[in-house]
Design a protein around this motif. Structure first.
Motif, PDB file in Angstrom:
ATOM      1  N   HIS A   4      -2.697   0.280  -4.289  1.00  0.00           N
ATOM      2  CA  HIS A   4      -2.296  -1.086  -3.922  1.00  0.00           C
ATOM      3  C   HIS A   4      -1.738  -1.834  -5.127  1.00  0.00           C
ATOM      4  CE1 HIS A   4      -5.379   0.007  -0.936  1.00  0.00           C
ATOM      5  NE2 HIS A   4      -4.569  -0.629  -0.108  1.00  0.00           N
ATOM      6  N   THR A  23       0.856  -1.174   0.000  1.00  0.00           N
ATOM      7  CA  THR A  23       0.000   0.000   0.000  1.00  0.00           C
ATOM      8  C   THR A  23       0.895   1.229   0.000  1.00  0.00           C
ATOM      9  OG1 THR A  23      -1.672  -1.173   1.292  1.00  0.00           O
ATOM     10  CG2 THR A  23      -1.830   1.223   1.235  1.00  0.00           C
ATOM     11  N   ASP A  38      -1.688  -4.985 -10.603  1.00  0.00           N
ATOM     12  CA  ASP A  38      -1.954  -3.621 -10.162  1.00  0.00           C
ATOM     13  C   ASP A  38      -3.406  -3.613  -9.700  1.00  0.00           C
ATOM     14  OD1 ASP A  38      -2.312  -0.917  -9.873  1.00  0.00           O
ATOM     15  OD2 ASP A  38      -1.760  -0.404 -11.933  1.00  0.00           O
ATOM     16  N   LEU A  39      -3.625  -3.489  -8.385  1.00  0.00           N
ATOM     17  CA  LEU A  39      -4.960  -3.656  -7.825  1.00  0.00           C
ATOM     18  C   LEU A  39      -5.843  -2.414  -7.933  1.00  0.00           C
ATOM     19  CD1 LEU A  39      -3.850  -5.650  -4.672  1.00  0.00           C
ATOM     20  CD2 LEU A  39      -5.000  -6.565  -6.703  1.00  0.00           C
ATOM     21  N   ASP A  40      -5.320  -1.270  -7.529  1.00  0.00           N
ATOM     22  CA  ASP A  40      -6.067  -0.019  -7.616  1.00  0.00           C
ATOM     23  C   ASP A  40      -5.075   1.130  -7.505  1.00  0.00           C
ATOM     24  OD1 ASP A  40      -5.555   0.397  -4.866  1.00  0.00           O
ATOM     25  OD2 ASP A  40      -7.476  -0.437  -4.267  1.00  0.00           O
ATOM     26  N   ASP A  41      -5.554   2.332  -7.199  1.00  0.00           N
ATOM     27  CA  ASP A  41      -4.677   3.506  -7.170  1.00  0.00           C
ATOM     28  C   ASP A  41      -3.573   3.449  -6.122  1.00  0.00           C
ATOM     29  OD1 ASP A  41      -6.039   4.673  -9.238  1.00  0.00           O
ATOM     30  OD2 ASP A  41      -7.226   6.022  -7.974  1.00  0.00           O
TER      31      ASP A  41
END
Length: 86
Positions: A52, A21, A47-50
Motif C-alpha cells: 500500500h 494497493t 509508503d504504508l506497507d509492502d
C-alpha cells in the motif's frame, strides 16, 4: 483551558490522499516513479506497507497510466501463428 493554536506542534494535521494497493513489484515501481520525478512532481505522500502507498489524488490517473504502460511492456504476447493444414 485555551483552545489549541494552529501552529502548535501537538496539533494533528490531515492529508487527503488515495491509497493504492498493488503487489510488491508494482508498488516498488510506483516508488521508483516518484523517486525519478522532479521535486515539484513528487506524488507519494507515504509508503504504508509492502502493498500500500498513499498518493496525492491529482496524480492517481497518471500513476495508473504509467503502471498500465509498464505492465504492457513487460508482458509476453505469443505471436499469432497460423498453420495451413490441407
Amino acid at each position: 483551558p485555551a483552545p489549541p493554536r494552529a501552529d502548535d506542534p501537538a496539533m494533528v494535521s490531515a492529508v487527503h490522499g488515495v491509497m493504492i494497493t498493488a503487489d510488491v513489484p508494482i508498488k516498488q515501481y510506483i516508488l521508483h516513479l516518484n523517486d525519478i520525478a522532479p521535486a515539484e512532481s513528487k506524488f507519494v505522500i507515504t509508503d504504508l506497507d509492502d502493498t500500500h502507498v498513499l498518493v496525492q489524488p491529482e496524480h492517481v490517473e497518471r500513476v495508473r497510466g504509467e503502471i498500465a504502460r509498464y505492465q504492457q511492456s513487460t508482458q509476453y504476447v505469443a505471436p499469432n501463428v497460423t498453420t495451413d493444414k490441407k
